[in-house]
Design a protein around this motif. Structure first.
Motif, mmCIF file in Angstrom:
data_model
loop_
_atom_site.group_PDB
_atom_site.id
_atom_site.type_symbol
_atom_site.label_atom_id
_atom_site.label_comp_id
_atom_site.label_asym_id
_atom_site.label_seq_id
_atom_site.Cartn_x
_atom_site.Cartn_y
_atom_site.Cartn_z
ATOM 1 N N UNK A 28 0.849 -1.200 0.000
ATOM 2 C CA UNK A 28 0.000 0.000 0.000
ATOM 3 C C UNK A 28 0.881 1.246 0.000
ATOM 4 N N UNK A 29 1.896 1.246 0.856
ATOM 5 C CA UNK A 29 2.794 2.404 0.923
ATOM 6 C C UNK A 29 3.450 2.686 -0.428
ATOM 7 N N UNK A 30 4.014 1.662 -1.050
ATOM 8 C CA UNK A 30 4.770 1.884 -2.281
ATOM 9 C C UNK A 30 3.883 2.178 -3.486
ATOM 10 N N UNK A 31 2.583 1.881 -3.403
ATOM 11 C CA UNK A 31 1.688 2.240 -4.511
ATOM 12 C C UNK A 31 0.959 3.551 -4.249
ATOM 13 N N UNK A 32 1.097 4.101 -3.046
ATOM 14 C CA UNK A 32 0.457 5.383 -2.742
ATOM 15 C C UNK A 32 1.154 6.499 -3.510
ATOM 16 N N UNK A 33 0.353 7.434 -3.984
ATOM 17 C CA UNK A 33 0.930 8.584 -4.677
ATOM 18 C C UNK A 33 1.452 9.583 -3.645
ATOM 19 N N UNK A 34 2.360 10.456 -4.049
ATOM 20 C CA UNK A 34 2.804 11.504 -3.115
ATOM 21 C C UNK A 34 1.626 12.324 -2.575
ATOM 22 N N UNK A 35 0.616 12.571 -3.414
ATOM 23 C CA UNK A 35 -0.556 13.332 -2.960
ATOM 24 C C UNK A 35 -1.296 12.582 -1.847
#
Length: 75
Positions: A28-35
């Motif tokens: 989840x963390x690594x697919x989250x966008x910076x936004x």
């Protein structure tokens, strides 16, 4: 004189927040966008720490967002 060097990205702090504070699993963390990460951090910054919502606020949230599949929550 040239432009000042940019500060390195704070990976350690961002990973500690996403993986530690939020408890997001790595996928989840690594697919989250910076936004998305910024929005999550803003929510933590603006929420009062350690304070429970007032009963009226909690009642309104429970009414507006019931846990069941559409049935009215019992009072």
């Amino acid at each position: 004189m040239g432009a000042p060097a940019a500060a390195p990205f704070p990976w350690r702090e961002v990973m500690e927040f996403g993986l530690g504070r939020l408890g997001w699993p790595p996928d989840v963390f690594w697919t989250a966008s910076p936004h998305e990460i910024i929005a999550a951090s803003e929510a933590f910054r603006t929420a009062p720490a350690g304070e429970a919502p007032a009963r009226g606020v909690l009642d309104a949230l429970m009414r507006d967002h019931p846990d069941d599949s559409g049935e009215a929550a019992e009072a």
